[in-house]
Design a protein around this motif. Structure first.
Motif, PDB file in Angstrom:
ATOM      1  N   ASP A 135       0.830  -1.209   0.000  1.00 14.05           N
ATOM      2  CA  ASP A 135       0.000   0.000   0.000  1.00 14.05           C
ATOM      3  C   ASP A 135       0.865   1.261   0.000  1.00 14.05           C
ATOM      4  O   ASP A 135       0.537   2.256  -0.668  1.00 14.05           O
ATOM      5  N   ASP A 136       1.961   1.221   0.726  1.00  8.49           N
ATOM      6  CA  ASP A 136       2.869   2.375   0.730  1.00  8.49           C
ATOM      7  C   ASP A 136       3.564   2.539  -0.620  1.00  8.49           C
ATOM      8  O   ASP A 136       3.813   3.663  -1.054  1.00  8.49           O
ATOM      9  N   GLN A 137       3.853   1.436  -1.269  1.00  5.59           N
ATOM     10  CA  GLN A 137       4.452   1.510  -2.599  1.00  5.59           C
ATOM     11  C   GLN A 137       3.492   2.143  -3.602  1.00  5.59           C
ATOM     12  O   GLN A 137       3.886   2.979  -4.421  1.00  5.59           O
ATOM     13  N   VAL A 138       2.240   1.767  -3.527  1.00  2.45           N
ATOM     14  CA  VAL A 138       1.233   2.358  -4.419  1.00  2.45           C
ATOM     15  C   VAL A 138       1.092   3.847  -4.137  1.00  2.45           C
ATOM     16  O   VAL A 138       0.984   4.668  -5.058  1.00  2.45           O
ATOM     17  N   GLY A 139       1.115   4.217  -2.860  1.00  2.75           N
ATOM     18  CA  GLY A 139       1.037   5.635  -2.525  1.00  2.75           C
ATOM     19  C   GLY A 139       2.210   6.413  -3.082  1.00  2.75           C
ATOM     20  O   GLY A 139       2.051   7.543  -3.569  1.00  2.75           O
ATOM     21  N   PHE A 140       3.394   5.813  -3.044  1.00  2.68           N
ATOM     22  CA  PHE A 140       4.564   6.479  -3.614  1.00  2.68           C
ATOM     23  C   PHE A 140       4.428   6.616  -5.128  1.00  2.68           C
ATOM     24  O   PHE A 140       4.801   7.640  -5.718  1.00  2.68           O
ATOM     25  N   ALA A 141       3.890   5.583  -5.778  1.00  2.00           N
ATOM     26  CA  ALA A 141       3.683   5.650  -7.229  1.00  2.00           C
ATOM     27  C   ALA A 141       2.716   6.778  -7.589  1.00  2.00           C
ATOM     28  O   ALA A 141       2.918   7.495  -8.583  1.00  2.00           O
ATOM     29  N   GLU A 142       1.660   6.944  -6.798  1.00  4.92           N
ATOM     30  CA  GLU A 142       0.732   8.046  -7.039  1.00  4.92           C
ATOM     31  C   GLU A 142       1.437   9.390  -6.880  1.00  4.92           C
ATOM     32  O   GLU A 142       1.195  10.334  -7.642  1.00  4.92           O
ATOM     33  N   PHE A 143       2.306   9.481  -5.893  1.00  4.95           N
ATOM     34  CA  PHE A 143       3.070  10.713  -5.702  1.00  4.95           C
ATOM     35  C   PHE A 143       3.972  10.994  -6.907  1.00  4.95           C
ATOM     36  O   PHE A 143       4.109  12.140  -7.348  1.00  4.95           O
ATOM     37  N   VAL A 144       4.587   9.950  -7.455  1.00  4.96           N
ATOM     38  CA  VAL A 144       5.457  10.117  -8.629  1.00  4.96           C
ATOM     39  C   VAL A 144       4.655  10.609  -9.827  1.00  4.96           C
ATOM     40  O   VAL A 144       5.106  11.465 -10.589  1.00  4.96           O
ATOM     41  N   VAL A 145       3.437  10.089  -9.994  1.00  3.52           N
ATOM     42  CA  VAL A 145       2.583  10.538 -11.107  1.00  3.52           C
ATOM     43  C   VAL A 145       2.280  12.029 -10.972  1.00  3.52           C
ATOM     44  O   VAL A 145       2.329  12.777 -11.957  1.00  3.52           O
ATOM     45  N   LYS A 146       1.971  12.464  -9.759  1.00  3.59           N
ATOM     46  CA  LYS A 146       1.723  13.894  -9.541  1.00  3.59           C
ATOM     47  C   LYS A 146       2.993  14.708  -9.767  1.00  3.59           C
ATOM     48  O   LYS A 146       2.940  15.842 -10.251  1.00  3.59           O
ATOM     49  N   MET A 147       4.138  14.129  -9.394  1.00  6.77           N
ATOM     50  CA  MET A 147       5.397  14.838  -9.541  1.00  6.77           C
ATOM     51  C   MET A 147       5.738  15.093 -11.013  1.00  6.77           C
ATOM     52  O   MET A 147       6.432  16.063 -11.340  1.00  6.77           O
ATOM     53  N   THR A 148       5.242  14.252 -11.921  1.00  6.48           N
ATOM     54  CA  THR A 148       5.505  14.464 -13.345  1.00  6.48           C
ATOM     55  C   THR A 148       4.815  15.713 -13.882  1.00  6.48           C
ATOM     56  O   THR A 148       5.031  16.078 -15.042  1.00  6.48           O
ATOM     57  N   GLN A 149       3.974  16.342 -13.062  1.00  5.38           N
ATOM     58  CA  GLN A 149       3.319  17.587 -13.449  1.00  5.38           C
ATOM     59  C   GLN A 149       3.979  18.799 -12.798  1.00  5.38           C
ATOM     60  O   GLN A 149       3.496  19.919 -12.942  1.00  5.38           O
ATOM     61  N   GLY A 150       5.083  18.583 -12.058  1.00  2.16           N
ATOM     62  CA  GLY A 150       5.722  19.678 -11.340  1.00  2.16           C
ATOM     63  C   GLY A 150       6.736  20.423 -12.175  1.00  2.16           C
ATOM     64  O   GLY A 150       6.621  20.502 -13.409  1.00  2.16           O
ATOM     65  N   ASN A 151       7.760  20.971 -11.498  1.00  2.44           N
ATOM     66  CA  ASN A 151       8.778  21.710 -12.240  1.00  2.44           C
ATOM     67  C   ASN A 151       9.669  20.759 -13.027  1.00  2.44           C
ATOM     68  O   ASN A 151       9.543  19.543 -12.944  1.00  2.44           O
ATOM     69  N   ALA A 152      10.596  21.331 -13.785  1.00  4.46           N
ATOM     70  CA  ALA A 152      11.374  20.526 -14.724  1.00  4.46           C
ATOM     71  C   ALA A 152      12.179  19.443 -14.018  1.00  4.46           C
ATOM     72  O   ALA A 152      12.249  18.298 -14.484  1.00  4.46           O
ATOM     73  N   HIS A 153      12.791  19.803 -12.889  1.00  6.79           N
ATOM     74  CA  HIS A 153      13.613  18.827 -12.183  1.00  6.79           C
ATOM     75  C   HIS A 153      12.777  17.659 -11.684  1.00  6.79           C
ATOM     76  O   HIS A 153      13.172  16.487 -11.810  1.00  6.79           O
ATOM     77  N   PHE A 154      11.603  17.952 -11.122  1.00  9.68           N
ATOM     78  CA  PHE A 154      10.736  16.893 -10.628  1.00  9.68           C
ATOM     79  C   PHE A 154      10.175  16.056 -11.777  1.00  9.68           C
ATOM     80  O   PHE A 154      10.007  14.836 -11.646  1.00  9.68           O
ATOM     81  N   ARG A 155       9.865  16.699 -12.894  1.00 16.47           N
ATOM     82  CA  ARG A 155       9.342  15.939 -14.043  1.00 16.47           C
ATOM     83  C   ARG A 155      10.387  14.940 -14.550  1.00 16.47           C
ATOM     84  O   ARG A 155      10.060  13.805 -14.903  1.00 16.47           O
ATOM     85  N   LEU A 156      11.632  15.386 -14.575  1.00 20.29           N
ATOM     86  CA  LEU A 156      12.693  14.488 -15.029  1.00 20.29           C
ATOM     87  C   LEU A 156      12.877  13.315 -14.069  1.00 20.29           C
ATOM     88  O   LEU A 156      13.032  12.162 -14.493  1.00 20.29           O
ATOM     89  N   LEU A 157      12.859  13.618 -12.772  1.00 18.87           N
ATOM     90  CA  LEU A 157      12.937  12.541 -11.788  1.00 18.87           C
ATOM     91  C   LEU A 157      11.741  11.593 -11.903  1.00 18.87           C
ATOM     92  O   LEU A 157      11.881  10.364 -11.810  1.00 18.87           O
ATOM     93  N   GLY A 158      10.563  12.160 -12.114  1.00 18.39           N
ATOM     94  CA  GLY A 158       9.370  11.335 -12.250  1.00 18.39           C
ATOM     95  C   GLY A 158       9.445  10.403 -13.439  1.00 18.39           C
ATOM     96  O   GLY A 158       9.048   9.234 -13.359  1.00 18.39           O
ATOM     97  N   VAL A 159       9.990  10.909 -14.541  1.00 16.49           N
ATOM     98  CA  VAL A 159      10.135  10.080 -15.739  1.00 16.49           C
ATOM     99  C   VAL A 159      11.053   8.887 -15.456  1.00 16.49           C
ATOM    100  O   VAL A 159      10.785   7.758 -15.875  1.00 16.49           O
ATOM    101  N   ASP A 160      12.150   9.134 -14.748  1.00 16.24           N
ATOM    102  CA  ASP A 160      13.062   8.038 -14.415  1.00 16.24           C
ATOM    103  C   ASP A 160      12.420   7.054 -13.443  1.00 16.24           C
ATOM    104  O   ASP A 160      12.599   5.837 -13.553  1.00 16.24           O
ATOM    105  N   LEU A 161      11.674   7.584 -12.467  1.00 17.51           N
ATOM    106  CA  LEU A 161      11.072   6.711 -11.453  1.00 17.51           C
ATOM    107  C   LEU A 161       9.949   5.857 -12.032  1.00 17.51           C
ATOM    108  O   LEU A 161       9.753   4.712 -11.606  1.00 17.51           O
TER     109      LEU A 161
END
Length: 1158
Positions: A333-359
């Motif tokens: 359940d915590d892993q799924v929550g982190f995945a949801e956070f990563v999806v939201k992070m892909t909508q953030g600033n450039a640095h976070f979007r790049l990290l989100g793409v890798d994650l």
């Protein structure tokens, strides 16, 4: 008792230091005495030595703080690390002693001094001059100092410790330092069990930070893994100890521990990083299962690490790896929550979007069943699906780096998920692919790929091509035509890496699909790279052609196939398309492949590849054997259907490919096979006079429902002749002599097609050279028959000219005859004359040293017949122009004269002006096309002679015939790239109209030339010529570079788009935009100033006539260009305020626009 004098010395020293304002460190000898007392007490809990010490202090009116103050000063500012560590050890020993006044000795300041002492001991030896000397610093002086420190008071363990410090080697010194540190840390480990640090939050925080930093700072101190392992074990136990509930809120403490460990986790690979990850993954995850506060900190820790992740690629990749190590240890359940956070992070600033793409890639490839194939829940609600959709969205990110990374990661993900058939179905649905691999028209993957394949950034284009290659296995059907076209265009990209990626993607599609569109695109895009500047691409091109073409043909032709006429077929076989039946005999679409390689745009590259493979001895005899089997099988199948053999032609491409591989596989070509087909195609053995298919017409046209393919017939003869000449060394002497005699006899008839003439001449020369005993004999033999043929060709031309002159003289005032007999006779003579002229050109190429004195005047008579020049009319010859009576002869005469001029420089100097004159005046598109080609050849051979005529040749860029325009554009572009012609004068400006040519092919060529080749080869051309281009395109003569002569005005109108209507304005604007996009930012800004200085200033000074249409057009376009340029600046990544002084740039542009308005 021994302890009493020791206590007495200690108290005496403390009395001398009893100054509350002085921060004098306690002496090393006193520390050793205190350590002796502490060791006695710690070893024997019943001993009261430390109690006696504190009682004696009280009797002397000294409090424990009097003892604490100098010890803290020693920990803080002792002259040596050894002294400081010794003070720390004594402090902790006193603190841990039974019956010690703990709350008097433990103060936040003293504890901070202890921690500073530990940090100080872990600093680099070279950076601390008070540390024991290293190998480079050791000398006699250092040794003497160590010996002096060895004296003094003290007995027993004190002397033992001092002697161990005096060991002579650096390794022993370092080992001693580590042991001293171990003693301190082992005692420090016991402090959290003695003192509840919730009352001292600052001390707790400092302890956590210090212990978390020890594994990092001790990397250089510990020179073997076992020592470092012991050190990290102690650190792990200390950090685990502070997580207990008696030290305060466990969630806050866990957060502090994780925060202190984060720098180690985010550093490059090292033992410290391994320790930090192991501690979080093992110790803290275990605590999280029992304590909710620790679990909360652990769940939020990966998100904290994401905010602290570095931006550089390698550290960022390691950060993602570290984060995933932690996430993998979490509950589902915590892993799924982190995945949801990563999806939201892909909508953030450039640095976070790049990290989100890798994650996203790591999450999808690490966790089991990301698309829920084994789950009962709705697939659309799964976290993996949302991650995939987020990754696809980032493929269209505004940042080129993120677009490239997203495409690359998506390619890896597609390759990973394609291994499961169930995942492929979901993947195709999510990516927008429908049936047969075709995506939705709007917003589908094909639409995305079409855009990314032509992205302005090379990294994005390369990643898109990688994705296409991975999609090959997923689709399992046909590719989108536009995507295929983009891959083909990418094979000509100016960047080597892009070309390699495009070749790989297109070849992968070719391997997977037998679709005709894929095959055609591959053959038109990859083989041409055999001429690439990059040798590795040339080699890859050879390897792919060998694998995908030659090996396929070898496999298909090596199977046991029928090749005799006795094969029985079904009675209904005539109802089946015969070509289709032949194709079914050969697998892998080999016949379609062979047909495509003889295409006019593919054949030149196939020749080069075969030649290169042959020279490297990489051609296998099986390919020649397979091609012969295919030809035999086709002939056998044709005869089995009772078809007339004179209408049979081999499958297209077979003779062509055999002719190209035969020079290197002569032993694999059967002479009986060649002899049989030569007799079949030559038709000498069939009786009667030979007639070319060009002349004999389509007899028996309806027989068998098939039409005779005369072009294929001629082509087969040409390639068969080339094959025979290639294997002539292997021919027996008598058949070779007979063949040479037949070839010479056929040439002397002067009734063949032009392609046959070339083949016969080259084959005859090859036979002579290979069968002669020595080169001298070969040259003599060749010269003999060349002169013989030249003499006969000259006689035929003279006869034709004579008959033509007589006919014109006799029939000038007579009514034309109704009888057709004379007309037929004349037409045959003209046909022979045309072949004779072409044969002369072929002979000149074969033997440039031949005597042409008798030929040149005859050709001169033909090309100048009917000329308006009065001087030429006085020369003997026909008064009526052959250009009108025999246009084909006229064209061939110019072509042959061009070949002669290439062989004779003196003649070229006299005749090149005639070629230029004819190029300008001729109304025949075919002749103009030939003349452009000849002038390009002259430019290479006689550069100085042709250079002055280049501006006149460029007029063909506006020729009414598309073929002439395209040919001129291609040839001049090649000359410019090879520096035979320079980009100067009006040449660049005349090329601009090709950007808006009516022909799409010419526009594509122009876009590639301006956007890729010139942008790299001559980056300042657009900037230097931009303002002048505005005047030229509008036909406005105000600019300094214009001439007012009548001829120049006529030419300028030819290369302008004059007019103020919508179509003219849009065409000019397209050219302007193309030029502006090529400029660097600094040149774009300078162009603003030039527009104001040369156009706006000219208008304000009255030099620009704004009442004229051209002047109005120039003035009206200026504010539009300024507006476009400003908008371009705002969206240019290099002009962003982060990269340059954007405010100054926009202020400058605004001032320029204001100046225009005022």
């Amino acid at each position: 008792m021994e302890e009493e004098p020791t206590i007495s010395r200690i108290i005496s020293d403390l009395e001398t230091l009893n100054d509350p304002n002085a921060q004098t460190p306690i002496s090393e000898s006193t520390l050793l005495d205190l350590q002796t007392l502490s060791d006695i007490t710690l070893n024997d809990p019943n001993d009261d030595t430390i109690t006696a010490l504190f009682e004696n202090l009280s009797s002397r009116n000294l409090s424990p703080s009097n003892l604490l103050r100098p010890i803290a000063a020693a920990m803080d500012s002792a002259p040596t690390i050894h002294h400081s560590l010794l003070a720390s050890k004594v402090y902790l020993s006193l603190l841990l002693s039974p019956n010690a006044p703990v709350f008097t000795l433990f103060t936040p300041m003293a504890f901070l001094s202890l921690l500073r002492s530990i940090r100080r001991s872990l600093k680099r030896r070279q950076s601390d001059p008070t540390c024991p000397p290293t190998e480079s610093m050791r000398g006699g002086h250092g040794t003497a100092n160590r010996k002096r420190r060895g004296g003094g008071r003290g007995k027993g363990s004190r002397n033992s410790a001092r002697n161990s410090y005096d060991n002579g080697s650096e390794s022993e010194e370092s080992e001693f330092d580590v042991r001293e540190l171990f003693c301190v840390l082992e005692r420090l480990e016991l402090v959290p069990s003695l003192i509840h640090l919730d009352r001292f939050p600052d001390s707790l925080k400092s302890l956590i930070q210090t212990v978390a930093e020890i594994p990092v700072t001790a990397l250089e101190l510990c020179r073997n893994s076992s020592t470092y392992g012991k050190l990290t074990d102690i650190c792990s136990r200390v950090l685990s100890g502070v997580l207990r509930s008696e030290h305060g809120d466990q969630a806050s403490t866990a957060a502090e521990v994780l925060k202190a460990l984060s720098p180690s986790i985010l550093m490059l690979k090292s033992q410290a990083r391994t320790f930090a990850l192991g501690f979080v993954r093992d110790r803290m995850m275990g605590a999280a299962k029992e304590v909710d506060g620790v679990k909360k900190a652990i769940v939020n820790f990966p998100r904290y690490l994401l905010k602290k992740a570095p931006e550089k690629s390698e550290p960022r990749a390691l950060a993602v790896e570290s984060i995933m190590e932690i996430v993998k240890a979490m509950e589902f359940d915590d892993q799924v929550g982190f995945a949801e956070f990563v999806v939201k992070m892909t909508q953030g600033n450039a640095h976070f979007r790049l990290l989100g793409v890798d994650l996203v890639l790591t999450l999808m490839t690490t966790f089991k069943d990301p698309l829920g194939m084994d789950s009962d829940s709705d697939v659309r609600n799964l976290w993996g699906l949302r991650c995939l959709e987020a990754l696809i969205q980032r493929c269209s990110d505004v940042s080129a780096g993120i677009r490239a990374r997203a495409l690359s990661n998506l390619a890896q993900l597609v390759g990973f998920l394609s291994s499961d058939s169930r995942s492929r179905v979901v993947l195709k649905e999510v990516m927008g692919f429908g049936n047969a691999g075709c995506s939705r028209a709007e917003g589908g993957m094909n639409d995305l790929l079409r855009k990314r394949c032509v992205d302005e950034k090379a990294a994005v284009r390369k990643a898109a091509l990688l994705l296409i290659s991975k999609l090959t296995a997923l689709l399992g059907g046909t590719f989108d035509g536009a995507v295929l076209k983009m891959m083909g265009m990418a094979c000509s990209d100016p960047l080597v890496s892009i070309r390699k990626a495009a070749v790989s993607a297109l070849s992968e599609a070719f391997r997977a699909f037998s679709d005709e569109s894929v095959k055609t695109e591959w053959l038109h895009s990859v083989p041409r790279l055999i001429t690439d500047n990059e040798s590795s691409i040339q080699e890859e091109c050879e390897n792919l052609f060998l694998e995908l073409v030659l090996d396929r043909v070898s496999r298909a032709g090596s199977t046991s196939l029928p090749h005799n006429g006795s094969v029985s077929y079904d009675s209904n076989i005539k109802e089946i398309n015969l070509e289709r039946e032949i194709e079914l005999l050969f697998p892998e679409g080999v016949l379609g492949l062979l047909k495509e390689i003889c295409d006019g745009e593919v054949a030149p590259w196939v020749k080069k590849i075969c030649a290169s493979l042959g020279k490297k001895k990489r051609l296998k005899p099986s390919i020649a054997t397979a091609l012969q089997n295919i030809i035999r099988t086709s002939e056998s199948l044709w005869l089995s259907h009772s078809m007339p053999i004179e209408k049979w032609t081999a499958p297209p491409g077979t003779w062509f490919l055999l002719s190209e591989v035969s020079p290197f596989l002569s032993n694999a070509v059967d002479w009986e096979f060649l002899h049989h087909h030569w007799q079949l195609l030559d038709k000498y053995g069939m009786g009667g006079e030979f007639k070319s298919p060009l002349m004999q017409g389509d007899v028996n046209e309806e027989e068998g429902g098939m039409e005779s393919n005369t072009v294929a017939w001629v082509g087969d003869r040409v390639f068969l002749l080339q094959t025979i000449s290639n294997v002539s060394v292997e021919l027996p002497p008598e058949p070779a002599a007979d063949l040479a005699h037949n070839l010479l006899k056929r040439i002397e008839e002067f009734n063949m097609h032009s392609t046959e003439v070339n083949a016969h001449v080259k084959a005859l020369r090859t036979l002579c050279k290979r069968k002669a005993l020595n080169p001298g004999e070969a040259d003599t033999l060749v010269m003999r028959w060349v002169l013989q043929l030249l003499s006969k060709a000259s006689q035929i031309l003279e006869l034709y000219i004579s008959e033509d002159s007589e006919a014109n003289n006799d029939g000038s005032f007579l009514t034309p005859l109704r009888s057709g007999s004379r007309k037929v006779k004349r037409s045959v003579t003209m046909s022979k004359a045309i072949t004779a002229v072409y044969t002369i050109g072929s002979l000149v190429i074969v033997c440039p040293s031949a005597d042409l004195k008798a030929i040149v005047p005859v050709l001169y008579t033909i090309i100048t017949s009917g000329c308006s020049d009065s001087k030429l009319n006085k020369l003997p010859g026909p008064r009526v122009s052959i250009k009108q009576t025999a246009p084909s002869l006229y064209i061939h005469a110019w072509l042959t004269m061009g070949k002669i001029c290439l062989a004779d420089g003196k003649l070229a100097k006299s005749y090149i002006p005639l070629f230029v004159q004819e190029l300008e005046n001729s109304d025949c598109a075919a002749l103009r096309n030939n003349l452009v080609v000849m002038m390009a050849d002259f430019c290479v051979r006689y550069t100085a002679l042709v250079d002055c005529y280049i501006s006149r040749i460029t007029k063909c860029l506006c020729d009414p015939c598309e073929l002439v325009r395209r040919q001129t554009f291609i040839l001049l572009s090649r000359l410019l790239q090879r520096d035979y012609v320079k980009w100067r004068g009006v040449l660049f400006l005349r090329f601009l109209l090709s950007l808006v040519d009516d022909s799409e092919k010419i526009r594509q060529l122009a876009d590639f030339l301006f956007g890729n080749i010139l942008k790299a080869k001559a980056p300042l051309l657009a900037y230097n010529s931009f303002v002048e281009a505005i005047f030229v395109l509008n036909d406005c003569p105000v600019h300094n570079g214009h001439s007012d002569s009548k001829s120049s005005r006529t030419v300028s109108q030819l290369f302008s788009i004059r007019g103020n209507e919508e179509n003219s304005r849009s065409r000019r604007m397209h050219i302007y935009v193309s030029l502006l996009k090529q400029m660097a930012p600094e040149h774009l800004l300078a162009t603003f100033a030039k527009l104001c200085a040369e156009i706006l200033a000219a208008a304000s000074d009255g030099m620009l006539n704004i009442e004229d249409v051209s002047g109005q057009s120039v003035l009206q376009i200026t504010p539009m260009l300024l507006a476009f340029s400003k908008n371009w600046w705002q969206h240019c990544p290099y002009c962003h305020p982060e990269h340059c002084d954007g405010g100054l740039l926009f202020t400058t542009i605004a001032l320029l626009q204001k100046a225009f308005i005022t």
